[in-house]
Design an enzyme around this catalytic site. Sequence first.
Site, PDB file in Angstrom:
ATOM      1  N   GLY A  54      -0.073  42.578   3.153  1.00 37.89           N
ATOM      2  CA  GLY A  54       0.828  43.513   2.493  1.00 37.89           C
ATOM      3  C   GLY A  54       2.221  42.970   2.241  1.00 37.89           C
ATOM      4  N   HIS A  55       2.522  41.734   2.641  1.00 37.23           N
ATOM      5  CA  HIS A  55       3.886  41.190   2.520  1.00 37.23           C
ATOM      6  C   HIS A  55       3.848  39.766   1.997  1.00 37.23           C
ATOM      7  CE1 HIS A  55       8.032  40.123   3.766  1.00 37.23           C
ATOM      8  NE2 HIS A  55       8.229  41.412   3.732  1.00 37.23           N
ATOM      9  N   PHE A  56       3.731  39.495   0.887  1.00 37.50           N
ATOM     10  CA  PHE A  56       3.336  40.300  -0.263  1.00 37.50           C
ATOM     11  C   PHE A  56       2.059  39.672  -0.799  1.00 37.50           C
ATOM     12  CE2 PHE A  56       7.971  40.418   0.025  1.00 37.50           C
ATOM     13  CZ  PHE A  56       8.190  41.776   0.155  1.00 37.50           C
ATOM     14  N   VAL A  61       5.148  35.975   2.052  1.00 42.63           N
ATOM     15  CA  VAL A  61       6.354  35.548   2.751  1.00 42.63           C
ATOM     16  C   VAL A  61       6.321  36.172   4.139  1.00 42.63           C
ATOM     17  CG1 VAL A  61       8.881  35.666   2.764  1.00 42.63           C
ATOM     18  CG2 VAL A  61       7.673  35.451   0.606  1.00 42.63           C
TER      19      VAL A  61
END
Length: 155
Positions: A54-56, A61
């Site tokens: 989810g990041h990203f 990152v």
Amino acid sequence: MNQVPGTEMSIQDILNFLPHRYPFLLVDRVVQLEPFKSLKALKNVTINEPFFQGHFPDYPVMPGVLILESLAQAGGLLVAGSVPDQMQGKIFLFTGVDKVRFRKPVFPGDSLYMHITYDRHRMNLWRMHGQAVVQDRVAAEGMFSATIVDREDQA
């Protein structure tokens, strides 16, 4: 756990000192430890880390807060390696961060080195400086404070 494992710590030594476990253990190895002076630890960042979902998804990152957590865990290992006899039945809790700066993103495939330098301690309150470094460039840095408390005091 009455002695410091030496100038290095394996993952088993780390598991003996830190209460963190997957997916929140963010130190893979301690490559250098000088009690009451400094510690250098390693986190190999891989695309398999759960936070990258989810990041990203299109630009993975490592979240800054997890870089700070890596530094905090490395700081806990410096303390544990400096006073191992005092850590029996205790836990090291983060109490604050100051002067934090993020200077470079951390990506999958990076080797994230945490450089922790002892500043001072008074009784159970410790203060240290931490730098997260990738390829000799500072990714993040700041001042960290934490305290040693009885594990029973957690609530």
